[in-house]
Design an enzyme around this catalytic site. Sequence first.
Site, mmCIF file in Angstrom:
data_model
loop_
_atom_site.group_PDB
_atom_site.id
_atom_site.type_symbol
_atom_site.label_atom_id
_atom_site.label_comp_id
_atom_site.label_asym_id
_atom_site.label_seq_id
_atom_site.Cartn_x
_atom_site.Cartn_y
_atom_site.Cartn_z
ATOM 1 C CB SER A 129 76.995 -30.580 7.988
ATOM 2 O OG SER A 129 76.895 -30.745 6.589
ATOM 3 C CE1 TYR A 149 82.373 -31.133 7.472
ATOM 4 C CE2 TYR A 149 80.434 -31.684 6.173
ATOM 5 C CZ TYR A 149 81.140 -30.773 6.937
ATOM 6 O OH TYR A 149 80.627 -29.519 7.175
HETATM 7 P P1 NAD Z 1 85.852 -22.147 7.334
HETATM 8 O O1 NAD Z 1 86.901 -23.104 6.885
HETATM 9 O O2 NAD Z 1 85.646 -20.878 6.616
HETATM 10 O O3 NAD Z 1 86.036 -21.826 8.884
HETATM 11 C C1 NAD Z 1 86.344 -22.803 9.842
HETATM 12 C C2 NAD Z 1 87.215 -22.164 10.902
HETATM 13 O O4 NAD Z 1 87.477 -23.159 11.902
HETATM 14 C C3 NAD Z 1 88.565 -21.685 10.365
HETATM 15 O O5 NAD Z 1 88.803 -20.346 10.749
HETATM 16 C C4 NAD Z 1 89.567 -22.641 11.007
HETATM 17 O O6 NAD Z 1 90.816 -22.041 11.277
HETATM 18 C C5 NAD Z 1 88.836 -23.042 12.270
HETATM 19 N N1 NAD Z 1 89.314 -24.340 12.779
HETATM 20 C C6 NAD Z 1 89.478 -25.475 12.064
HETATM 21 N N2 NAD Z 1 89.948 -26.434 12.864
HETATM 22 C C7 NAD Z 1 90.088 -25.898 14.099
HETATM 23 C C8 NAD Z 1 90.540 -26.397 15.341
HETATM 24 N N3 NAD Z 1 90.975 -27.665 15.472
HETATM 25 N N4 NAD Z 1 90.522 -25.581 16.426
HETATM 26 C C9 NAD Z 1 90.106 -24.296 16.287
HETATM 27 N N5 NAD Z 1 89.703 -23.763 15.134
HETATM 28 C C10 NAD Z 1 89.686 -24.559 14.047
HETATM 29 O O7 NAD Z 1 84.500 -23.012 7.333
HETATM 30 P P2 NAD Z 1 82.968 -22.566 7.456
HETATM 31 O O8 NAD Z 1 82.326 -22.885 6.170
HETATM 32 O O9 NAD Z 1 82.835 -21.220 8.068
HETATM 33 O O10 NAD Z 1 82.504 -23.701 8.465
HETATM 34 C C11 NAD Z 1 82.123 -23.471 9.806
HETATM 35 C C12 NAD Z 1 81.377 -24.705 10.275
HETATM 36 O O11 NAD Z 1 80.238 -24.923 9.437
HETATM 37 C C13 NAD Z 1 82.188 -25.993 10.206
HETATM 38 O O12 NAD Z 1 81.909 -26.785 11.333
HETATM 39 C C14 NAD Z 1 81.673 -26.667 8.947
HETATM 40 O O13 NAD Z 1 81.835 -28.063 8.975
HETATM 41 C C15 NAD Z 1 80.216 -26.253 8.985
HETATM 42 N N6 NAD Z 1 79.514 -26.293 7.690
HETATM 43 C C16 NAD Z 1 79.917 -25.551 6.630
HETATM 44 C C17 NAD Z 1 79.205 -25.603 5.436
HETATM 45 C C18 NAD Z 1 79.583 -24.793 4.225
HETATM 46 O O14 NAD Z 1 79.041 -25.047 3.130
HETATM 47 N N7 NAD Z 1 80.439 -23.812 4.335
HETATM 48 C C19 NAD Z 1 78.073 -26.420 5.340
HETATM 49 C C20 NAD Z 1 77.684 -27.157 6.455
HETATM 50 C C21 NAD Z 1 78.395 -27.080 7.627
#
Ligand code: NAD
Length: 262
Positions: free
Chosen positions: A145, A158
């Site tokens: 991130s 985070y």
């Molecule tokens: P999201 O919440 O839509 O998807 C995350 C998925 O991970 C979910 O389907 C959830 O069920 C799964 N998950 C969570 N904990 C888990 C575990 N212990 N074991 C297996 N599966 C698990 O989130 P997203 O926005 O698609 O995020 C994906 C990645 O991107 C994450 O690592 C998040 O930190 C990172 N991220 C997101 C953003 C944003 O703005 N959306 C920005 C920077 C980084």
Amino acid sequence: MPEAAPRGRVVLITGAAGGFGRAAAARFAATGATLALSDREEGPLKALCARLEGQGAQVLAVPGDVAEADAAAAMHDRVLARFGRLDVAINNAGVVHAPGPIEHLPVEEFDRVMAVNARGVFLGLQRQIPAMAAGGGGVILNVASAAGLVGAGGLAGYAASKHAVVGLTRAAADEGASRGVRVNAICPSFAQTPMLDALTGAGSGVEDPEGKARQARLTARVPMGRVATAEEVAAAMLWLCSEENSFMTGQAIALDGGLTAI
Ligand code: NAD
């Protein structure tokens, strides 16, 4: 012996039922990749796999919790038993905690976020590097991130977990370089996914002026004046994991509309 010969590159995506995971699965499927999709939410994961299979993709569902050592090991064992190799792994599963100052962040929340985001990536790397090395090489992309590159006040747990992902990425790249395994991290700022909706409260479907205001404040911090789409992140993931990107390793690549640079 593998149970089924893979059609294209074998690509494992964790957190596949979420915003980035779904978009990446669709993007890789369109290239003819063989997919191993993982998430702890079994129902949505199976529905996604069925949909992609209906579109002609070769897909294996490997549900499980990335933070649990036994589950993570079993997930990788199943992929290798089924396809005989692993070419690409995207360690994408992640969680965030409610925003607030450090003194109000419960230690249990800190531990939960570290367990999924940092230990989850560590457990994946433990299996992925030797599996790829044994198969002649591969590519790992960890989803960090912008909060893994700069301080993110109000999201200390985070930010700590995502800085850990960047550190793991660099160490794994060092260990993987001579074994044909490239390891990079992608560092998005904000992208419209269920995680961002949960963080701002804007996507609940209920009229929520405060959530909208929170989302507007967050968007205003991005020099490009908007958040990314999940598809934009997936497109970058595809290229970062491609053969075209053959000399990059150990990097933490910001995909952030200028947030960490300008
Ligand atoms: P999201 O919440 O839509 O998807 C995350 C998925 O991970 C979910 O389907 C959830 O069920 C799964 N998950 C969570 N904990 C888990 C575990 N212990 N074991 C297996 N599966 C698990 O989130 P997203 O926005 O698609 O995020 C994906 C990645 O991107 C994450 O690592 C998040 O930190 C990172 N991220 C997101 C953003 C944003 O703005 N959306 C920005 C920077 C980084």
